[in-house]
Design an enzyme around this catalytic site. Sequence first.
Site, PDB file in Angstrom:
ATOM      1  N   TYR A  76       0.840  -1.195   0.000  1.00 52.55           N
ATOM      2  CA  TYR A  76       0.000   0.000   0.000  1.00 52.55           C
ATOM      3  C   TYR A  76       0.877   1.248   0.000  1.00 52.55           C
ATOM      4  CZ  TYR A  76      -3.715   3.269   0.866  1.00 52.55           C
ATOM      5  OH  TYR A  76      -4.586   4.319   0.731  1.00 52.55           O
TER       6      TYR A  76
ATOM      7  N   GLN B   5     -10.756  -0.207   1.114  1.00 51.47           N
ATOM      8  CA  GLN B   5     -11.138  -0.995  -0.073  1.00 51.47           C
ATOM      9  C   GLN B   5      -9.911  -1.584  -0.760  1.00 51.47           C
ATOM     10  OE1 GLN B   5     -11.900   2.148   0.541  1.00 51.47           O
ATOM     11  NE2 GLN B   5     -11.620   3.509  -1.193  1.00 51.47           N
TER      12      GLN B   5
ATOM     13  N   ASN C 226      -3.081   5.734   6.726  1.00 52.26           N
ATOM     14  CA  ASN C 226      -3.761   6.448   7.813  1.00 52.26           C
ATOM     15  C   ASN C 226      -4.370   5.428   8.791  1.00 52.26           C
ATOM     16  OD1 ASN C 226      -6.141   5.585   6.600  1.00 52.26           O
ATOM     17  ND2 ASN C 226      -6.673   7.575   5.753  1.00 52.26           N
TER      18      ASN C 226
ATOM     19  N   THR D  52       1.903   9.060  11.405  1.00 54.15           N
ATOM     20  CA  THR D  52       3.283   9.402  11.768  1.00 54.15           C
ATOM     21  C   THR D  52       3.420   9.998  13.169  1.00 54.15           C
ATOM     22  OG1 THR D  52       3.713   9.827   9.454  1.00 54.15           O
ATOM     23  CG2 THR D  52       5.225  10.846  11.013  1.00 54.15           C
TER      24      THR D  52
ATOM     25  N   GLN E  20       7.213  17.159  10.716  1.00 55.64           N
ATOM     26  CA  GLN E  20       6.494  15.882  10.742  1.00 55.64           C
ATOM     27  C   GLN E  20       5.039  16.046  11.183  1.00 55.64           C
ATOM     28  OE1 GLN E  20       7.727  13.021   9.405  1.00 55.64           O
ATOM     29  NE2 GLN E  20       9.425  14.332   8.785  1.00 55.64           N
TER      30      GLN E  20
ATOM     31  N   HIS F 123       2.147  15.876   8.587  1.00 52.78           N
ATOM     32  CA  HIS F 123       1.578  14.635   8.036  1.00 52.78           C
ATOM     33  C   HIS F 123       0.073  14.579   8.241  1.00 52.78           C
ATOM     34  CE1 HIS F 123       4.566  11.898   6.407  1.00 52.78           C
ATOM     35  NE2 HIS F 123       5.429  12.363   7.295  1.00 52.78           N
TER      36      HIS F 123
ATOM     37  N   GLU G 149       7.657   6.456  16.677  1.00 53.47           N
ATOM     38  CA  GLU G 149       8.054   5.932  15.366  1.00 53.47           C
ATOM     39  C   GLU G 149       9.429   6.482  14.950  1.00 53.47           C
ATOM     40  OE1 GLU G 149       5.672   7.469  12.184  1.00 53.47           O
ATOM     41  OE2 GLU G 149       6.688   6.229  10.702  1.00 53.47           O
ATOM     42  N   HIS G 150       9.566   7.820  14.977  1.00 51.19           N
ATOM     43  CA  HIS G 150      10.843   8.461  14.620  1.00 51.19           C
ATOM     44  C   HIS G 150      11.446   9.103  15.858  1.00 51.19           C
ATOM     45  CE1 HIS G 150       8.281   9.124  10.926  1.00 51.19           C
ATOM     46  NE2 HIS G 150       9.303   8.503  10.403  1.00 51.19           N
TER      47      HIS G 150
ATOM     48  N   ASP H  50      12.631   9.746   5.471  1.00 51.46           N
ATOM     49  CA  ASP H  50      11.330   9.635   4.792  1.00 51.46           C
ATOM     50  C   ASP H  50      11.503   9.516   3.286  1.00 51.46           C
ATOM     51  OD1 ASP H  50       9.728   9.812   7.008  1.00 51.46           O
ATOM     52  OD2 ASP H  50       9.039  11.868   6.648  1.00 51.46           O
TER      53      ASP H  50
ATOM     54  N   GLU I 153       3.695 -37.205  27.692  1.00 50.20           N
ATOM     55  CA  GLU I 153       2.558 -36.356  27.332  1.00 50.20           C
ATOM     56  C   GLU I 153       1.330 -37.171  26.947  1.00 50.20           C
ATOM     57  OE1 GLU I 153       5.152 -32.562  25.599  1.00 50.20           O
ATOM     58  OE2 GLU I 153       4.203 -33.946  24.188  1.00 50.20           O
TER      59      GLU I 153
ATOM     60  N   HIS J   9       2.655 -40.541  18.662  1.00 53.31           N
ATOM     61  CA  HIS J   9       3.966 -39.912  18.464  1.00 53.31           C
ATOM     62  C   HIS J   9       5.069 -40.893  18.861  1.00 53.31           C
ATOM     63  CE1 HIS J   9       1.556 -36.281  18.430  1.00 53.31           C
ATOM     64  NE2 HIS J   9       2.598 -35.517  18.166  1.00 53.31           N
TER      65      HIS J   9
HETATM   66  N1  LIG Z   1       4.006   4.742   9.982  1.00 52.45           N
HETATM   67  C1  LIG Z   1       4.591   4.967   8.838  1.00 52.45           C
HETATM   68  O1  LIG Z   1       5.569   4.309   8.497  1.00 52.45           O
HETATM   69  C2  LIG Z   1       4.085   6.036   7.898  1.00 52.45           C
HETATM   70  C3  LIG Z   1       4.862   6.417   6.795  1.00 52.45           C
HETATM   71  C4  LIG Z   1       4.322   7.349   5.914  1.00 52.45           C
HETATM   72  C5  LIG Z   1       3.059   7.863   6.127  1.00 52.45           C
HETATM   73  N2  LIG Z   1       2.343   7.481   7.217  1.00 52.45           N
HETATM   74  C6  LIG Z   1       1.001   7.963   7.479  1.00 52.45           C
HETATM   75  O2  LIG Z   1       0.192   7.615   6.369  1.00 52.45           O
HETATM   76  C7  LIG Z   1      -0.981   8.411   6.454  1.00 52.45           C
HETATM   77  C8  LIG Z   1      -1.439   8.779   5.075  1.00 52.45           C
HETATM   78  O3  LIG Z   1      -2.781   9.137   5.238  1.00 52.45           O
HETATM   79  P1  LIG Z   1      -3.670   9.725   4.091  1.00 52.45           P
HETATM   80  O4  LIG Z   1      -5.031   9.864   4.659  1.00 52.45           O
HETATM   81  O5  LIG Z   1      -3.020  10.911   3.520  1.00 52.45           O
HETATM   82  O6  LIG Z   1      -3.642   8.622   2.931  1.00 52.45           O
HETATM   83  P2  LIG Z   1      -4.056   7.090   2.905  1.00 52.45           P
HETATM   84  O7  LIG Z   1      -3.783   6.659   1.506  1.00 52.45           O
HETATM   85  O8  LIG Z   1      -3.466   6.317   3.998  1.00 52.45           O
HETATM   86  O9  LIG Z   1      -5.627   7.089   3.127  1.00 52.45           O
HETATM   87  C9  LIG Z   1      -6.501   7.588   2.184  1.00 52.45           C
HETATM   88  C10 LIG Z   1      -7.737   6.707   2.156  1.00 52.45           C
HETATM   89  O10 LIG Z   1      -8.373   6.720   3.418  1.00 52.45           O
HETATM   90  C11 LIG Z   1      -9.716   6.381   3.236  1.00 52.45           C
HETATM   91  N3  LIG Z   1     -10.545   7.193   4.120  1.00 52.45           N
HETATM   92  C12 LIG Z   1     -10.463   8.525   4.327  1.00 52.45           C
HETATM   93  N4  LIG Z   1     -11.402   8.913   5.192  1.00 52.45           N
HETATM   94  C13 LIG Z   1     -12.106   7.810   5.533  1.00 52.45           C
HETATM   95  C14 LIG Z   1     -13.215   7.569   6.406  1.00 52.45           C
HETATM   96  N5  LIG Z   1     -13.789   8.551   7.106  1.00 52.45           N
HETATM   97  N6  LIG Z   1     -13.669   6.314   6.526  1.00 52.45           N
HETATM   98  C15 LIG Z   1     -13.076   5.296   5.838  1.00 52.45           C
HETATM   99  N7  LIG Z   1     -12.038   5.477   5.007  1.00 52.45           N
HETATM  100  C16 LIG Z   1     -11.559   6.720   4.866  1.00 52.45           C
HETATM  101  C17 LIG Z   1     -10.044   6.632   1.786  1.00 52.45           C
HETATM  102  O11 LIG Z   1     -10.441   5.429   1.194  1.00 52.45           O
HETATM  103  C18 LIG Z   1      -8.763   7.113   1.153  1.00 52.45           C
HETATM  104  O12 LIG Z   1      -8.502   6.456  -0.059  1.00 52.45           O
HETATM  105  C19 LIG Z   1      -0.646   9.594   7.355  1.00 52.45           C
HETATM  106  O13 LIG Z   1      -1.339   9.432   8.577  1.00 52.45           O
HETATM  107  C20 LIG Z   1       0.840   9.457   7.556  1.00 52.45           C
HETATM  108  O14 LIG Z   1       1.259   9.960   8.793  1.00 52.45           O
HETATM  109  C21 LIG Z   1       2.845   6.566   8.080  1.00 52.45           C
HETATM  110 ZN   LIG Z   2       7.455  12.277   7.430  1.00 49.99          ZN
END
Ligand SMILES: NC(=O)c1ccc[n+]([C@@H]2O[C@H](COP(=O)([O-])OP(=O)(O)OC[C@H]3O[C@@H](n4cnc5c(N)ncnc54)[C@H](O)[C@@H]3O)[C@@H](O)[C@H]2O)c1
Ligand SMILES: [Zn+2]
Length: 435
Positions: A120, A181, A204, A227, A249, A252, A317-318, A351, A406, A411
């Site tokens: 993803y 999805q 997310n 993040t 950060q 994000h 995380e970081h 990053d 046992e 066995h």
């Molecule tokens: N932990 C890590 O290694 C790391 C690294 C990079 C980014 N991140 C995180 O990734 C995240 C990216 O988030 P983003 O939202 O920009 O993109 P994303 O691609 O993770 O999510 C987008 C999707 O979320 C879904 N969505 C949005 N609102 C929704 C709702 N109310 N109900 C159900 N589904 C919903 C939609 O289907 C949309 O396609 C950020 O939180 C960032 O901090 C984490």
């Molecule tokens: Zn970052």
Amino acid sequence: MIRHVKTARLTQGDKTDPTVTKTVEDLLVQVAEGGDEAIRELSIRFDGLDRDNYRLTAAEIATCVNGLTKQERHDIDFAQEQIRNFAQAQRDTMLDLEVETLPGVILGHKHVPIQNVGCYVPGGKYPLLASAHMTVLTAKVAGCQRVITCAPPFKGKIADKIVAAQALAGADEIYCLGGVQAIAAMGYGTEMIDPVDMLAGPGNAYVAEAKRLLFGKVGIDLFAGPTETLVIADDTVDGEICATDLLGQAEHGINSPVVLITNSEKLAKDTLAEIERLLAILPTAEIARKAWEDYGEIILCETLEEMVGEGDRVASEHVQVMTVDPDYFLNNMTNYGALFLGARTNVAFGDKVIGTNHTLPTLKAARYTGGLWVGKFLKTCTYQKVMTDTASASIGAYASRLSHMEGFVGHAEQANIRVRRFGKRNVAYGAVVDA
Ligand SMILES: NC(=O)c1ccc[n+]([C@@H]2O[C@H](COP(=O)([O-])OP(=O)(O)OC[C@H]3O[C@@H](n4cnc5c(N)ncnc54)[C@H](O)[C@@H]3O)[C@@H](O)[C@H]2O)c1
Ligand SMILES: [Zn+2]
């Protein structure tokens, strides 16, 4: 003594939000029951993209790759080279093992690549093309055969730079699908997508929770949600650099915690003032301000031991360390996704480009796992061989007696038949009891 110069208004960091879990559970059921039709419905609802087939064609992918400027292509190639090189160096440390543990007894392990992997790449708020290098390319270095990848559309259209990065990283199939999805489609499989064996990549709260709930049906890399950043600093640096590293950060998302741990009260106060100054000029301040106000913390410690203790408790995380001796934290901290040691580096380097993986544990998962790396795409599988009759009869005698303890007579019989066939009473180790 430890004291808070700023406390968080909300708490994040122990568990996922139950309302997110409920939403994701419902969406997973919808996809499991409705297949491609449900996927299309959710893609229209959440991302405004309506297609008959969400798999991108070769022509669409070529348009994205060819649409890069020369500089963009060079920069993506450079980043991918760094990430590939480090992943390959890490792979080279993972040796297969074969050892004779007793005379005639050979035990070993092999690192076997997972065959089907779904990666993803997040792209709701920003088209996070770097995640394509981190997931797809790392799986390819591991030797995974089929590596497919999903990213949401950006503002209703195919996220062209993500797609270019996915293709250049070597993805075998590219889908324009986001959120739950996408995770459900890859995990369950539909008419459009053959299911995968493992899901990887950040996202997310919904994406991270969908992976968590699918774990068991498929493997997952780790829990990598919104993040988080921790800066550990002393008076060798100033408030401007600490504030820059925190807000950088915080942009994000509004649920991204940023924490400063310091042993300098002056630095704590200067950082607070600098955050206010920078929030007035940072173009992404709307998001960063909310993250800072709700989840921002400044913790003042007296000793290095306290700083390590608080850092391990936060388990961020970081962790950016800017102190007189950053290696002290490398040697003493145990709970972190990745360390960024010294003021010359920072989280953005990791990053985007430096070569370490940016898919890292959140919500305190750093207590039990590191980040994504080539080893996560490999299964360490054991094997055994018994090379002599004597070894078979000797181990057999132990296995028989231990099975009886046992109550496992079947066995024991597996062992006994070997003692009878291969044992000639001249055993190499242990005492043989008549079967
Ligand atoms: N932990 C890590 O290694 C790391 C690294 C990079 C980014 N991140 C995180 O990734 C995240 C990216 O988030 P983003 O939202 O920009 O993109 P994303 O691609 O993770 O999510 C987008 C999707 O979320 C879904 N969505 C949005 N609102 C929704 C709702 N109310 N109900 C159900 N589904 C919903 C939609 O289907 C949309 O396609 C950020 O939180 C960032 O901090 C984490
Ligand atoms: Zn970052």
